[in-house]
Design a protein around this motif. Structure first.
Motif, PDB file in Angstrom:
ATOM      1  N   SER A 109       0.817  -1.189  -0.063  1.00  0.00           N
ATOM      2  CA  SER A 109      -0.140  -0.132  -0.011  1.00  0.00           C
ATOM      3  C   SER A 109       0.751   1.694  -0.134  1.00  0.00           C
ATOM      4  CB  SER A 109      -1.270  -0.272   0.752  1.00  0.00           C
ATOM      5  OG  SER A 109      -1.867   1.116   1.144  1.00  0.00           O
ATOM      6  N   PRO A 110       0.876   1.664  -1.156  1.00  0.00           N
ATOM      7  CA  PRO A 110       2.571   2.413  -1.125  1.00  0.00           C
ATOM      8  C   PRO A 110       1.700   3.987  -0.349  1.00  0.00           C
ATOM      9  CG  PRO A 110       1.283   2.375  -3.887  1.00  0.00           C
ATOM     10  CD  PRO A 110       0.614   1.211  -2.355  1.00  0.00           C
ATOM     11  N   TRP A 111       2.751   4.995  -0.379  1.00  0.00           N
ATOM     12  CA  TRP A 111       2.770   5.996   0.388  1.00  0.00           C
ATOM     13  C   TRP A 111       3.193   6.989  -0.760  1.00  0.00           C
ATOM     14  CZ3 TRP A 111       6.845   8.658   2.193  1.00  0.00           C
ATOM     15  CH2 TRP A 111       8.199   7.123   1.944  1.00  0.00           C
ATOM     16  N   GLY A 112       3.537   8.419  -0.564  1.00  0.00           N
ATOM     17  CA  GLY A 112       3.964   9.496  -1.896  1.00  0.00           C
ATOM     18  C   GLY A 112       4.660  10.047  -0.949  1.00  0.00           C
ATOM     19  N   MET A 113       5.420  10.932  -1.201  1.00  0.00           N
ATOM     20  CA  MET A 113       5.629  12.354  -1.599  1.00  0.00           C
ATOM     21  C   MET A 113       5.212  13.447  -2.447  1.00  0.00           C
ATOM     22  SD  MET A 113       9.450  14.062   0.439  1.00  0.00           S
ATOM     23  CE  MET A 113      10.351  14.359  -0.523  1.00  0.00           C
TER      24      MET A 113
END
Lengths: 426, 426
Positions: A411-415
């Protein structure tokens, strides 16, 4: 690890599904006892897990009855099943009995919301009274003495947002001006003009309580719906009107991290803000019963009963939800050292995906995946500690990696780098 | 004349006070039987009359019990007390049993609101279904055959507004473009952020029903809150946002008067419109019971119970209320013949005055004074007729004169000439 999961409502149910899926490849707990005041509901969750994940997935699972309002009931069940970890997944009204019941049983404890606040008796919109989590932190010495860990606020917000905060403070910023949680969504429900995707009872509680902010070394409060701001969320969500709301992150982050200001703003949107203001104006936010034609009823319960049950709306929902942290300050590292920097760390879950993959609506799934990651880190010792700790008290890297990894929770997170590019002439 | 007054709520109580005051100098009725479902409430009204007007004023008055939902109960009481006139002062839900009970008893009948509407089953916001008063007008032949009069809609709106309409059509205009009722107030209630000065139950009914308009020879409907307009009311009231609302005048005036368009716009104000829209959005306008934690309750009743009882607010209210009729068309008479003309005929009541003089709040007093005037005109034969008639079917002059006269009801009405002055160059 033996987990006593207290509560099989939306989040408890989704957490069970996430754990069972994970146990197929990494069975890090020997037992998950799903306990609810309503035993049939706990059994339904175990059956749903069996249906989706098969007998292998459900092997560790069993159902039990517990009264979450009674510390002795929690302690007794925790002892009976030999729980090493009590995972609280019920309404924040029941935090204290579960928290103290776990301590009495000698188990570690996790929750996703902290003990409730009480407004300042005379200046509710300027000063804090009893703050969120105060009752829990008051017992920190007992947890330390017992060598047991209470990991509080380990959902998505609080939870992942706090992990983001530690990441920003350690790796991205030299000094931090503001840690600003910003939460927004573009969810709609087919067939309904107005249908909140979460409990309106809790939303009223969160939004009409005086919002708390951390400012220059102290906590203070503001009037509800203060400082409205339109925040541009990533993905297809786009701009949503956000206002200050009372939330745990503001009480957790300053205990371990350094920032001039810590805030939480919720993307309620203009329409929802209008609805909440009207409910307050008419006294329909009140929880004390009033007499209506000879019958006693709480107006807030009537509002909740008048709207569709959010637990049934998952299949009718469309859109995505975004949790995240806006950080401003002076950057560190190559290209940013000594310069003003602004980043938005975020995690977006699409409802169609979470319904398809887990049969859970996105807001609930996004909350539930974080304690699953935390339990796995605690099981293999990458996370450990004693006392009452927030997520920002523990190392952020293993958490962020396990959440995003394809062979983790995928479940990728991002910036988003929001720092304005310096013009070439400057 | 013997009057059976059905209902001693706000309007019935105020009407009793007005009649008793008038009887001091002109005792035009031999008896007023104040009847209520709650006998004690009827007795309280008689006692209040005695307290304010003394034994002389109260001589004609007595209290009785009646079930307004049962035509047989109304008929029996009307026969028992020998009523010549049945005056309906209860909720419009009870119009039909009182109306038919009066006819069965051989009495004349008056009311201040007409039988209820039902929206068009498939196109509620374009076509009329069952209209306000349809059930009453369907029985007009029986009233005509019996030689008895049902004078419907003789409060202030409907009532005085309809008398204004006849006055305008007969004396002020050659042709009428629009008869537009416009109602507004600047009432506030000390100590409350939000406290409607009238039943919110009825206001929801009026405002969320599809508003009806008369346009080019036919009735049609619009969506709620259509065509918002800021109307500048006389006196200290000033500009208030008004929207179309379903109201009896639109159904009455075209039956006897000629106008291209007949409308009713209510000065709800922006805040109240927002509240009503929100109640509809949340389903809190519904009258059917819902289940709330095992208890059955109607959401609209909960909203009403959550707000202060308007009957108790009179002493805390400040401000004035204005009822009136905006008329546009081609003028008649000296200086106006053949020219475009616009007038606003109006009646303003200040709450401080009505509380001081009658112990009745202004909205209720303004409604109640008009049937008192009508009863006096019927008693001495200046008004007479048979069948189902609106106020505009009867001569306007005696009504307007008696209402305003110092030795009448001493409640002056006014006319604003709103015709733009032609510029000298035109």
């Amino acid at each position: 690890m033996k987990i006593l999961l207290v509560g099989s409502g939306g989040v408890g149910d989704a957490l069970s599904r996430i754990l069972a899926r994970r146990f197929r490849t990494r069975p890090f707990a020997d037992a998950v006892v799903v306990a609810d005041y309503d035993l049939a509901r706990a059994q339904r969750t175990v059956e749903a897990v069996r249906h989706r994940e098969g007998d292998a997935g459900v092997r560790a699972f069993s159902a039990a009855r517990v009264d979450a309002s009674d510390a002795a009931s929690v302690e007794a069940l925790a002892r009976e099943v030999g729980a090493t970890h009590v995972m609280n997944a019920v309404d924040p009204r029941f935090v204290m009995p579960i928290f103290t019941g776990a301590l009495a049983a000698g188990a570690d404890y996790l929750d996703m919301a902290m003990s409730l606040s009480k407004p300042h008796p005379t200046e509710p919109y300027a000063k804090t009274g009893v703050k969120l989590g105060d009752e829990q932190f008051a017992l920190a010495p007992q947890w330390e003495d017992a060598g047991r860990l209470a990991l509080v606020g380990i959902g998505v917000e609080p939870g992942l947002a706090d992990v983001f905060a530690r990441y920003a403070c350690e790796e991205l910023f030299e000094t931090v001006t503001e840690l600003g949680v910003r939460d927004g969504a573009n969810l709609t429900v087919d067939g309904y003009e107005f249908a909140p995707s979460f409990s309106i009872w809790t939303t009223i509680e969160e939004c009409l309580n005086p919002p708390v902010v951390w400012d220059d070394g102290a906590w203070s409060t503001l009037p509800p719906f203060s400082e409205p701001e339109v925040f541009d969320f990533p993905g297809a969500i786009g701009p949503v009107e956000c206002v200050h709301v009372e939330h745990e992150e503001v009480l957790l982050m300053p205990r371990w991290l350094q920032a001039d200001r810590v805030t939480f703003k919720y993307g309620l949107g203009e329409e929802f803000i209008g609805v909440l203001k009207t409910l307050r104006k008419l006294g329909l936010d009140r929880t004390e019963p009033i007499t209506v034609k000879g019958v006693e009823v709480s107006p807030r319960d009537v509002v909740a009963a008048s709207l569709p049950d959010p637990a049934t709306l998952g299949p009718l929902m469309r859109g995505a939800t975004c949790a995240g942290l806006l950080v401003t300050g002076t950057g560190k590292g190559e290209g940013f050292a000594g310069r003003p920097r602004e980043v938005y760390l975020h995690h977006v879950v699409d409802n169609a995906w979470s319904m398809e993959e887990f049969g859970a609506q996105c807001v609930v799934w996004q909350t539930a995946v974080n304690p699953a990651v935390a339990l796995e880190l605690l099981a293999d010792g990458r996370w450990s500690g004693a006392g009452v700790l927030g997520p920002e008290a523990l190392p952020h890297r293993p958490f962020l990696d396990l959440l995003a990894a394809e062979d983790g929770y995928a479940s990728p997170w991002g910036m988003q780098e929001r720092t304005p590019t310096p013009s070439s002439s400057s």
